[in-house]
Scaffold this motif. Structure first.
Motif, mmCIF file in Angstrom:
data_model
loop_
_atom_site.group_PDB
_atom_site.id
_atom_site.type_symbol
_atom_site.label_atom_id
_atom_site.label_comp_id
_atom_site.label_asym_id
_atom_site.label_seq_id
_atom_site.Cartn_x
_atom_site.Cartn_y
_atom_site.Cartn_z
ATOM 1 N N SER A 87 0.853 -1.187 0.000
ATOM 2 C CA SER A 87 0.000 0.000 0.000
ATOM 3 C C SER A 87 0.889 1.237 0.000
ATOM 4 C CB SER A 87 -0.925 -0.002 1.228
ATOM 5 O OG SER A 87 -0.169 -0.023 2.431
ATOM 6 N N ALA A 88 0.350 2.320 -0.538
ATOM 7 C CA ALA A 88 1.112 3.569 -0.623
ATOM 8 C C ALA A 88 0.148 4.730 -0.491
ATOM 9 C CB ALA A 88 1.851 3.639 -1.955
ATOM 10 N N GLY A 89 0.674 5.881 -0.061
ATOM 11 C CA GLY A 89 -0.241 6.991 0.100
ATOM 12 C C GLY A 89 0.396 8.330 0.368
ATOM 13 N N GLU A 90 -0.427 9.200 0.946
ATOM 14 C CA GLU A 90 -0.036 10.584 1.199
ATOM 15 C C GLU A 90 1.060 10.736 2.239
ATOM 16 O OE1 GLU A 90 -3.640 12.632 2.232
ATOM 17 O OE2 GLU A 90 -4.235 12.834 0.140
ATOM 18 N N ASP A 91 1.302 9.700 3.028
ATOM 19 C CA ASP A 91 2.329 9.796 4.068
ATOM 20 C C ASP A 91 3.737 9.504 3.542
ATOM 21 O OD1 ASP A 91 2.016 7.076 3.694
ATOM 22 O OD2 ASP A 91 1.532 6.617 5.778
ATOM 23 N N MET A 92 3.863 9.342 2.216
ATOM 24 C CA MET A 92 5.160 9.152 1.551
ATOM 25 C C MET A 92 5.816 7.820 1.906
ATOM 26 S SD MET A 92 6.658 13.016 2.017
ATOM 27 C CE MET A 92 6.309 13.087 3.770
ATOM 28 N N VAL A 93 5.016 6.845 2.322
ATOM 29 C CA VAL A 93 5.530 5.548 2.752
ATOM 30 C C VAL A 93 4.837 4.443 1.976
ATOM 31 C CG1 VAL A 93 5.715 3.972 4.717
ATOM 32 C CG2 VAL A 93 6.029 6.411 5.067
ATOM 33 N N ALA A 94 5.617 3.436 1.584
ATOM 34 C CA ALA A 94 5.072 2.196 1.028
ATOM 35 C C ALA A 94 5.133 1.158 2.139
ATOM 36 C CB ALA A 94 5.892 1.742 -0.175
ATOM 37 N N ARG A 95 4.023 0.471 2.352
ATOM 38 C CA ARG A 95 3.977 -0.552 3.395
ATOM 39 C C ARG A 95 3.618 -1.891 2.777
ATOM 40 N NH1 ARG A 95 1.849 3.767 6.979
ATOM 41 N NH2 ARG A 95 3.597 4.173 8.361
ATOM 42 N N PHE A 96 4.159 -2.944 3.381
ATOM 43 C CA PHE A 96 3.931 -4.302 2.901
ATOM 44 C C PHE A 96 3.252 -5.095 4.004
ATOM 45 C CE2 PHE A 96 7.345 -2.324 0.723
ATOM 46 C CZ PHE A 96 7.085 -2.621 -0.604
ATOM 47 N N TRP A 97 2.175 -5.784 3.630
ATOM 48 C CA TRP A 97 1.322 -6.459 4.602
ATOM 49 C C TRP A 97 1.194 -7.936 4.279
ATOM 50 C CZ3 TRP A 97 -0.312 -3.203 8.388
ATOM 51 C CH2 TRP A 97 -0.285 -1.826 8.113
ATOM 52 N N ASP A 98 1.165 -8.760 5.308
ATOM 53 C CA ASP A 98 0.808 -10.171 5.192
ATOM 54 C C ASP A 98 -0.593 -10.272 5.782
ATOM 55 O OD1 ASP A 98 0.366 -12.920 5.550
ATOM 56 O OD2 ASP A 98 2.501 -13.304 5.901
#
Length: 168
Positions: free
Chosen positions: A44-55
């Protein structure tokens, strides 16, 4: 709903809500992409300038998160052939190419050149592409696993290749 949350629905059971990840990001989520080879992993990616990876089997916290942008990350895309390769595109006019071993379907340490013994040790930005003069709103992988294109707000399309040193 809150656009900082990730929500899923089970279409097998009359559209009942499935999994929810509340406050997955600090700002609005702008894009999500599933790993094509590990359907329970998503980015996921967004306005917080971070890409996160989820299981999705254990969504209490992200597997990993990456910065690399100075403004919103508008799009995130896994490579369907080599799922450790990932693109992020942002309103900072940047496209980042990442190697995300921790979200890959290849066993840890099996990817050539990583020699990784720790799950996150091999995760890195391969290259920062600064070919655009305006916000980049779209990235897409070609049917050739090593080629991708990006599209910016001003209509510029740029085609790039994964660096030779990253191919195996």
């Amino acid at each position: 709903g809150d656009s900082r949350n990730i929500s899923t629905w089970d279409f097998r059971s009359a559209m009942k809500p499935g999994l929810a990840i509340p406050r997955a990001h600090q700002g609005r989520i702008l894009d999500i992409d599933y790993n094509p080879n590990r359907p329970y992993h998503l980015a996921s990616a967004g306005e917080d300038m971070v890409a996160r990876f989820w299981d999705l089997r254990n969504p209490s916290r992200p597997i990993n998160q990456l910065g690399g942008h100075t403004h919103w990350i508008w799009q995130i895309r896994f490579n369907r052939y080599h799922d450790q390769l990932l693109l992020t595109a942002g309103t900072d006019s940047v496209v980042n190419l990442w190697s995300i071993v921790s979200a890959s379907s290849a066993p840890v340490g099996e990817l050539e050149g990583t020699g990784s013994t720790s799950e996150k040790e091999g995760d890195k930005r391969i290259k920062k592409y600064e070919d655009h003069r305006d916000s980049v709103y779209s990235v897409a992988w070609s049917s050739d696993a090593w080629v991708f294109a990006s599209l910016s707000y001003d209509g510029t399309v740029v085609v790039n290749n994964v660096p030779q040193s990253e191919k195996y």
